[in-house]
Scaffold this motif. Structure first.
Motif, short mmCIF file in Angstrom:
data_model
loop_
_atom_site.label_atom_id
_atom_site.label_comp_id
_atom_site.label_asym_id
_atom_site.label_seq_id
_atom_site.Cartn_x
_atom_site.Cartn_y
_atom_site.Cartn_z
N LEU B 133 -4.62 23.16 19.55
CA LEU B 133 -3.84 22.74 18.38
C LEU B 133 -3.09 23.92 17.79
CD1 LEU B 133 -6.65 20.61 16.75
CD2 LEU B 133 -4.61 19.72 17.85
N TRP B 135 -1.54 25.09 14.51
CA TRP B 135 -1.50 24.79 13.08
C TRP B 135 -0.55 25.71 12.35
CZ3 TRP B 135 -7.53 24.69 12.75
CH2 TRP B 135 -8.00 23.44 13.15
N GLU B 204 -2.50 16.49 9.40
CA GLU B 204 -2.97 16.56 10.77
C GLU B 204 -2.24 17.61 11.58
OE1 GLU B 204 -2.51 12.63 12.22
OE2 GLU B 204 -4.37 11.94 11.29
N GLN B 205 -1.05 17.97 11.10
CA GLN B 205 -0.21 18.84 11.91
C GLN B 205 -0.36 20.31 11.56
OE1 GLN B 205 1.90 17.87 14.46
NE2 GLN B 205 0.72 15.99 14.28
#
Lengths: 203, 820
Positions: B133, B135, B204-205
């Motif tokens: 991920l 972020w 979420e991002q």
């Protein structure tokens, strides 16, 4: 097993050379000089050469037309190998060769590539400084950097560098199946599999 | 807390009553393995590696408190088998590509695996897909994560952003046979580990936080890394240069990670910043603002000569407080010799504030520092937008609330959702600008010892009190008698029952008009609830006060609070070394005709940003000392080489001679509290017990006090209408932090989302900001970390001259309109 791969000491046909003791006293030294001056030892040598010449039993290696086979641990100019399956470079950019290099001749830069993997962006070995100790090949976890057999390093300047692309197996050589697995420093020791403890997998 | 003796592995050690066993052991050099525990944060019990036996009972050293005479054993057969299993579990499904991990061997998983001598694996569980991920500034690779929860712990307990939490991993359970065959704690730890992974608290991002990057610093493995740093270099290639962060007055200890630039260029380059995260927490500017060096400078003799000419011509030196103590002393010596006027407004106003303060307090410096804030359990902050003025003061504020069950009050005109979200036990109060005096009077009213406080002030405070009758509703239990028909017998029975009933009654309460003026709702209820069991109090005051029109009165009120209440006061220096400069230099208020500027624009400018007439070294290219908010003189070292001239070269050419700038370290004025210690004798480390052995603490001197009169406040002064504020966004402090490639941002006018809507404009629109003093055209930006209607203008961008809009005080009335 070919001769150069026979690493088993003691199986070769060795014999002891008969060497005279060194003279200890001055008198012994004097005797040795007199003996060597007036004996025909010189002619013995000349005779051996003449005899072998007449028999055409010549051992001289006609370099550069002829080259001696190299031992498996011979350490000449490095090579960068490709993965046998995919042909992508083996180097993962871990930097261990750069760290271990005792003559500080390896320098590299890494970055993140478009697939989020670590990629070597710059890599150079300064062969003016390299002492061909083989540590880089030994430490390499991927068997990516190995020593090749090219020992002729003529250069216009004392410090000459090789970059990553120069060392990497060319694609056409690779496709022709001519990249050889390296058996020397850092290579997997035969029978390593038996000494590995297996990890259970839950799939 | 009293000192006690406990025994760990037959070694008697002294510690404090109630100290965690782990900390007591660490302070005395006894090794107990622990992955998840962070000093200064609460124990999470995620790793369970710190198992010890205390008085025959197995406990976790990170949350078991020491008691007098306790017998602790760190190793028993059961503990060893637990540790072995725990470390095996951590290695289940952990990728073996250590060669390309950014932790590059500085890995606690590796270290403890080797420490516990794990050489085979007994456990297995099917893995779930764990996607990498991105972020924003932080990169998270869940495959590497061991869910020690250090990141979420530090974010909550230390930083106060609370941006990370554990989320479900979505994995299936594992072989239940393990429950029988595994050691108990290892199984419990695995059960929890296998279910969770780290995720974002909101959204979420992108990581929505103040971008301090502390989560990546504390990560024991390579799961959380700085996105910018990804795969750039290995830890072992870098040399650590100990330094002091120069961006704000917190003076955090940092280490610059230095390595050659690339394969062709052997000059050093800074690749990142490390911190001793057990004892120092960094903000985003400290962590990411490191490459502000003045690069590629060589000795330009003609520029040097014209600088000498300029000094000969000049009668004024303008500078700011982003300067070392030594250089400040050089400027003071130049003043002495040549009579220059020294102009540094922000240090002068700070120095004036301190001078006024000491007239009443009787001590040369304030009593508190970041450590006393951290140790207190009731903190009040006034006059500072704390998260961007001094992030470490915010961390200390937050830490006091999370770790000491503390509470706090945050007074500031600019509503700050980040600060408000730190704790439920904190009340953020937005008051009108120019009402800071009311706040201080309120604190005096609430906390000062009225018997000792001068009578005029007690009388003045009494004028705000009146009694009023209010109607309160409360719930009482009332007995009622009901007739119930018994289902079986059909008989009617009387049943007595207690039912809650709401009644309203009229009570007489004290009405405090100070609270009313500040428009604080539910204040009495809050204070009644939060003041229970509070015994250590801290007051933080900041930059709004120093340029306040009634700054003198504010200083006196702050001193009264210090003197007549239990509060210890911390007065935040506005810039990196304002405290040092105010103690070393005699500053002037009026500039002369021709000025030389040091990092300030003037007729002849010496500049470390590479924009002036003569280049100067930036902070990461100099050695020297800085005076921090903690009243300490901290050494900093040069991480990068510098080829040009320094201020010392100029001073030497002018006749104030010295070989090196750091020769001045031992000559710093003892009258200001400095010690005559040479630079090379200053140490710079933390002990295992967390004691700060960095430089030295300033001597705080006692002085005579004068009268304690203060002025009453004028309620009508309060600023209203459209307002702007002079402040920087989080992460950017100055032109230097802005020069760093990761912090490079454009300055403009920053507004909250709500204000943007009410203005009816879009982000990026060109706007004019007009005040009584001047008018600027700039771009409009949104900052989602402020609320309310007050816009702010930063000073980190050299292209934006926002100080012209202000008239000293940090707030001003302004009209923002779109450029047509």
């Amino acid at each position: 097993m070919s001769v150069e791969n026979n690493r088993n000491v003691g199986q070769q046909d060795y014999y002891m050379v008969d060497i005279e003791d060194y003279p200890e006293s001055n008198w012994d030294q004097f005797k040795q000089v007199v003996k060597r001056t007036f004996s025909t030892e010189l002619f013995v040598g000349l005779w051996v050469v003449l005899r072998e010449m007449l028999k055409f039993n010549i051992h001289t290696v006609k370099y550069p037309e002829e080259k001696l086979p190299l031992g498996p641990r011979y350490r000449a100019i490095h090579e960068m190998l490709r993965l046998m399956e995919s042909g992508t470079e083996r180097c993962i950019g871990c930097g261990l060769c750069e760290k271990i290099c005792i003559s500080d001749c390896i320098r590299m830069e890494t970055k993140i590539d478009e697939n989020s993997r670590k990629e070597v962006s710059e890599y150079s070995i300064n062969f003016g400084r390299c002492i061909f100790c083989g540590y880089c090949a030994e430490v390499c976890p991927e068997l990516a950097i190995v020593h090749g057999g090219r020992y002729e390093n003529v250069s216009e300047q004392r410090a000459h560098y090789s970059m990553f692309d120069d060392l990497l197996t060319p694609m056409d050589t690779f496709k022709a199946g001519q990249q050889k697995e390296f058996p020397g420093f850092g290579a997997i020791i035969p029978g390593s599999d038996e000494s590995v403890k297996k990890t259970p997998l839950a799939y | 807390m009293s000192e006690i003796t406990i025994t760990i592995d037959n070694q008697e050690i002294k510690t404090k009553e109630g100290e965690y066993i782990l900390n007591a052991a660490r302070a005395n050099g006894i090794f107990i393995p622990a992955i998840c525990y962070l000093t200064r944060c609460s124990p999470t019990l995620a790793c369970r590696l710190c198992l010890v036996e205390a008085d025959g009972k197995q406990v976790y050293a990170c949350n078991a408190k020491s008691k007098e005479g306790m017998q602790v054993t760190t190793s028993t057969q059961n503990i060893e088998s637990e540790k072995r299993s725990i470390m095996e579990v951590y290695n289940v499904n952990h990728p073996l590509q250590c060669g390309v991990c950014d932790q590059s061997g500085e890995c606690e998983l590796q270290n403890y695996t080797l420490e516990v001598e794990v050489d085979s694996q007994n456990y297995a569980v099917p893995d779930v897909e764990r996607k990498v991920l991105d972020w924003g500034h932080i990169h998270y690779d869940p495959a590497l994560c061991i869910v020690c929860e250090r990141c979420s712990t530090v974010c909550k307990d230390m930083i106060g952003d609370n941006s990370l939490k554990t989320v479900p991993r979505g994995s299936e359970g594992f072989n239940t046979d393990y429950k029988e065959s595994m050691p108990k704690d290892a199984y419990a730890m695995w059960n929890k580990l296998n279910k969770s992974i780290i995720g974002l608290t909101s959204g979420e991002q992108m990581l929505d936080c103040t971008a301090c990057g502390e989560c990546s610093a504390v990560c024991p493995v390579g799961a959380l890394t700085s996105t910018d740093f990804m795969y750039k270099t290995n830890a072992w290639e870098q040399k650590q240069i100990p330094a002091t962060c120069s961006h704000c007055s917190a003076g955090c200890q940092i280490q610059y990670d230095v390595k050659h630039t690339d394969i062709e260029n052997s000059d050093d380059k800074i690749y990142g910043v490390k911190n001793e995260w057990n004892y120092v927490s960094l903000c985003g500017a400290g962590r990411y603002g490191y490459d502000f060096e003045n690069a590629g400078v060589s000795k330009d003799e003609s520029a040097f000569n014209s600088a000498i000419e300029a000094f000969k011509k000049a009668d004024t030196i303008k500078f700011n407080s982003i300067i070392t103590n030594e250089e400040a002393l050089i400027l003071q010596r130049l003043k002495k010799k040549f009579g220059y006027k020294l102009i540094n407004e922000e240090a002068r106003s700070y120095g004036n504030f301190l001078n006024e303060y000491k007239k009443i307090s009787g001590t040369s410096l304030y009593s508190g520092d970041l450590n006393t804030i951290r140790d207190s359990n009731f903190v009040v902050s006034v006059g500072t937008i704390i998260k961007s003025d001094n992030p470490n003061a915010r961390f200390a504020f937050n830490n006091s609330m999370t770790m000491n069950k503390g509470a706090g009050l945050y007074f500031h005109p600019v509503a700050d959702p980040v600060v408000s979200a730190m704790s439920k036990n904190m009340k953020a109060i937005t008051h009108a600008p120019l009402q800071e005096e009311v706040v201080l009077y309120l604190i005096l009213d609430l906390f000062a010892n009225k018997e000792e406080l001068p009578k005029e002030i007690v009388d003045y405070l009494a004028t705000f009190h009146s009694t009023k009758t209010i109607t309160v509703s409360e719930t009482i239990k009332e007995q009622v008698i009901e007739m119930v028909v018994d289902a079986e017998s059909g008989e009617e029975k009387e049943v007595k029952k207690m039912v809650p009933k709401k009644v309203s009654k009229e009570v007489e309460v004290d009405d405090n008009r100070l609270v009313e003026i500040l428009k604080i709702d539910a204040f009495d209820e809050f204070m009644e609830k939060q003041l229970k069991k509070k015994d250590t109090f801290s007051l933080i005051v900041g930059e709004d006060f120093y340029t306040h029109p009634n700054s003198r009165n504010l200083a006196r009120l702050v001193a009264l609070i210090e003197k007549y209440s239990d509060f210890s006061v911390t007065i935040i220096p506005p810039r990196s070394n304002s405290l040092g400069v105010s103690l070393i230099c005699d500053l002037d208020s009026e500039a002369g005709a021709y000025a030389v500027g040091y990092n300030e624009v003037a007729d002849f400018t010496l500049c470390a940003l590479g924009e002036g007439d003569l280049d100067m070294p930036a902070f990461n290219q100099q050695e020297g000392t800085l005076t921090s908010i903690n009243k300490r003189v901290n050494p900093t070292n040069a991480a990068l080489s510098y080829g040009g001239y320094t201020l010392n070269d100029l001073a030497s050419a002018l006749g104030v001679e010295s070989d090196l700038t750091i020769d001045y370290t031992s000559q710093l004025p003892t009258a200001g509290g400095f010690k005559s210690t040479a630079f090379d004798d200053l140490s710079d480390h933390f002990t295992n017990a967390g004691e700060e052995v960095r430089g030295y603490a300033l001597n705080v001197k006692k002085n005579k006090t004068s009268n304690e009169s203060v002025e009453p406040f004028n309620e009508d002064e309060a600023l209203a209408g459209e307002l702007i504020y002079y402040a920087n966004p989080v992460k950017n402090f100055s032109k230097f932090s802005q020069k760093a490639h990761q912090l490079n941002a454009k300055g403009g006018v920053f507004v909250s989302v709500a204000r943007l809507e009410s203005l009816g404009l879009k982000e990026g629109d060109r706007v004019t900001v007009e005040t009584s003093t001047s008018k600027l055209t700039t771009s409009l930006y949104v900052d989602n970390q402020i609320d309310g209607d007050i816009a702010y203008l930063p000073n980190f961008d050299t292209k934006l001259n926002s100080e012209v809009l202000f008239n000293g005080y940090r707030f001003n009335n302004a009209l923002i309109a779109k450029v047509i």
